[in-house]
Design a protein around this motif. Sequence first.
Motif, PDB file in Angstrom:
ATOM      1  N   ALA A   1       0.845  -1.207   0.000  1.00 34.79           N
ATOM      2  CA  ALA A   1       0.000   0.000   0.000  1.00 34.79           C
ATOM      3  C   ALA A   1       0.879   1.254   0.000  1.00 34.79           C
ATOM      4  CB  ALA A   1      -0.924   0.003   1.216  1.00 34.79           C
TER       5      ALA A   1
ATOM      6  N   ASN B   1       3.783   1.494  -1.232  1.00 32.99           N
ATOM      7  CA  ASN B   1       4.365   1.623  -2.566  1.00 32.99           C
ATOM      8  C   ASN B   1       3.407   2.370  -3.507  1.00 32.99           C
ATOM      9  OD1 ASN B   1       6.273   1.027  -4.764  1.00 32.99           O
ATOM     10  ND2 ASN B   1       4.626  -0.289  -5.512  1.00 32.99           N
ATOM     11  N   VAL B   2       2.111   2.066  -3.421  1.00 33.40           N
ATOM     12  CA  VAL B   2       1.138   2.827  -4.215  1.00 33.40           C
ATOM     13  C   VAL B   2       1.231   4.313  -3.848  1.00 33.40           C
ATOM     14  CG1 VAL B   2      -1.323   3.236  -4.662  1.00 33.40           C
ATOM     15  CG2 VAL B   2      -0.457   0.893  -4.562  1.00 33.40           C
TER      16      VAL B   2
ATOM     17  N   LEU C   1       3.748   5.891  -2.637  1.00 31.34           N
ATOM     18  CA  LEU C   1       5.043   6.408  -3.095  1.00 31.34           C
ATOM     19  C   LEU C   1       4.984   6.748  -4.585  1.00 31.34           C
ATOM     20  CD1 LEU C   1       8.083   6.835  -2.429  1.00 31.34           C
ATOM     21  CD2 LEU C   1       8.443   4.424  -2.974  1.00 31.34           C
ATOM     22  N   VAL C   2       4.401   5.867  -5.379  1.00 28.99           N
ATOM     23  CA  VAL C   2       4.325   6.112  -6.818  1.00 28.99           C
ATOM     24  C   VAL C   2       3.358   7.270  -7.108  1.00 28.99           C
ATOM     25  CG1 VAL C   2       3.579   5.120  -9.021  1.00 28.99           C
ATOM     26  CG2 VAL C   2       5.042   3.796  -7.483  1.00 28.99           C
ATOM     27  N   VAL C   3       2.225   7.291  -6.429  1.00 28.11           N
ATOM     28  CA  VAL C   3       1.267   8.386  -6.649  1.00 28.11           C
ATOM     29  C   VAL C   3       1.853   9.721  -6.187  1.00 28.11           C
ATOM     30  CG1 VAL C   3      -0.985   9.356  -6.017  1.00 28.11           C
ATOM     31  CG2 VAL C   3      -0.779   6.907  -6.487  1.00 28.11           C
TER      32      VAL C   3
END
Lengths: 119, 119, 119, 119, 119, 119
Positions: free
Chosen positions: B85, B87-88, B90-92
Amino acid sequence: MSSRLNEFRSYRTRMNDRIAQIDHLGIKRFFNLDGAAYKEGALDAKTKELLGLTASAVLRCNDCIDYHILQCVEAGWTDAEIYDALNVALVVGGSIVIPHLRHAVETIDLVRAEAAGDT
Amino acid sequence: MSSRLNEFRSYRTRMNDRIAQIDHLGIKRFFNLDGAAYKEGALDAKTKELLGLTASAVLRCNDCIDYHILQCVEAGWTDAEIYDALNVALVVGGSIVIPHLRHAVETIDLVRAEAAGDT
Amino acid sequence: MSSRLNEFRSYRTRMNDRIAQIDHLGIKRFFNLDGAAYKEGALDAKTKELLGLTASAVLRCNDCIDYHILQCVEAGWTDAEIYDALNVALVVGGSIVIPHLRHAVETIDLVRAEAAGDT
Amino acid sequence: MSSRLNEFRSYRTRMNDRIAQIDHLGIKRFFNLDGAAYKEGALDAKTKELLGLTASAVLRCNDCIDYHILQCVEAGWTDAEIYDALNVALVVGGSIVIPHLRHAVETIDLVRAEAAGDT
Amino acid sequence: MSSRLNEFRSYRTRMNDRIAQIDHLGIKRFFNLDGAAYKEGALDAKTKELLGLTASAVLRCNDCIDYHILQCVEAGWTDAEIYDALNVALVVGGSIVIPHLRHAVETIDLVRAEAAGDT
Amino acid sequence: MSSRLNEFRSYRTRMNDRIAQIDHLGIKRFFNLDGAAYKEGALDAKTKELLGLTASAVLRCNDCIDYHILQCVEAGWTDAEIYDALNVALVVGGSIVIPHLRHAVETIDLVRAEAAGDT
């Protein structure tokens, strides 16, 4: 009536294709990383799309909201479940999220009308 | 070593109690609404905590991250799922989220050490 | 010329009506809480609208700015007073607020033209 | 107990003095502009401090919140009025503002204790 | 095809002129300060435009992005250099910046087409 | 006196090492992408660090500001040049950036004192 969705889709595709032509490894890798973030991992892909939608809503980005609603519907989330996620975003992000909630609810309706052949 | 968690918990409790003494209906209702947003609804409570954590991470609020990690662990999410979660988020949210990722990972470790009696 | 205001009003009304049909207690309560926040309390309603406008400007939300300008004008704030509030928002929020200042000033002009029957 | 306020004040003064030594006209002018934004204009200075506090709260900046609470108290706003402004910020900005509401309420209590000689 | 650029330019000019008519010293001074920030100083004006573009991209303001792209092209930055700056913004700001990257790349293409007389 | 810098460095190293132990390909790839964004490309590495600092300042992240100041100093930017970049950030981001400007100026002074052996 779903011309808004189609405009979004065609602009997004056209510009993503244009960006793919740019000779910049970092940008290419970022797009790959972005795609990979929503693939099955410790969490399933369906859950991750809902995380993406919630993040997009609190950060107040209509294009991102539209993209993740399309993905959430395809992943099988019901309207009631998506509304429940948007409610979390509303409480976390406050009334400044309301214009984006309006947009999101309209998008959900457009997606469902499209699926019903009512376009 | 988990004094950071205990400080967070005691400050949070003390100030929430102090705010509860304030004679303002709107503030009281907001706190109730906030609590209600994470209760079982169309989505289960466990999923909602993960939404709350992701929203907190992209909005870069360490106190909110700590609160939702405590809730996520209690709700039964594994470390690997919480990392996924994050990681999502972090990318967003981008590299500006990294200092909060550091904080979040440290908090997860503190919570686990505490649970293991290793405090 | 005030078609922009009318479009905003009709879209806002239409989507708020649509959202009101959604069977989600949390969302309904949030809308009530939002409405209640601007009612007379320790502060009068007029002052609260100016707070709402300033918050909307620094958070850079055009729809929220339009709504609060309509409310501020109805509450009796003069253009000079609204500009003074927008100046606080500009200094706090920086040049990134300027596109929203342009929008806000245009909205004020549209509201005044409308009131003058000059539509 | 008001050591937090004193630390804030002394750090703020020390660093503002340091920044004043920097030979950069733009930075100097920005600080002047910032000071001027809260002076009597079409709106009185008292109202502007409340706008500054609300903007600081929705933008979630504790140092800015502390500064404007000190100014609001000096300008004569009561606790109930400040809470009412913070409620607007809470509803506009959402639960992500709550940690800053805790901080703000603590600051108000510290300022009042200090004024009462209870330090 | 560059009607989007022309609309942006004419709206910007029209509203800046309108704002210049407002009798508010603070607003006037802010606009002067904003203009001055990008003039040659310790850093040259060309570098500062790239800083302005990067700041605009991570803060996700399309109008600000368009303005700074126009300035960056005029200052002599190549497309490859502008893409490289946008990549920094993308990594710092995350996937939420992607819709603004699409907008920015389209703007660069429009500016170049315009310069080539291909409008 | 530069204990603040040393604390930042050791916490950052310790937590980056801890994050490197996490078995998550997406997170690892994000860190690589982040590092790569500041390497020589169409823009030189020195310029990119200044972009990173400006982005960090307008997004108001002290840890990110500290990291990029350390990198900017190492890359050879003078204090006057860094102040000039921070001025752009201040004008773009507004007075809400001021607490981070204080932090940044203090960090620059600490870095210079450290380099002078005056620690």
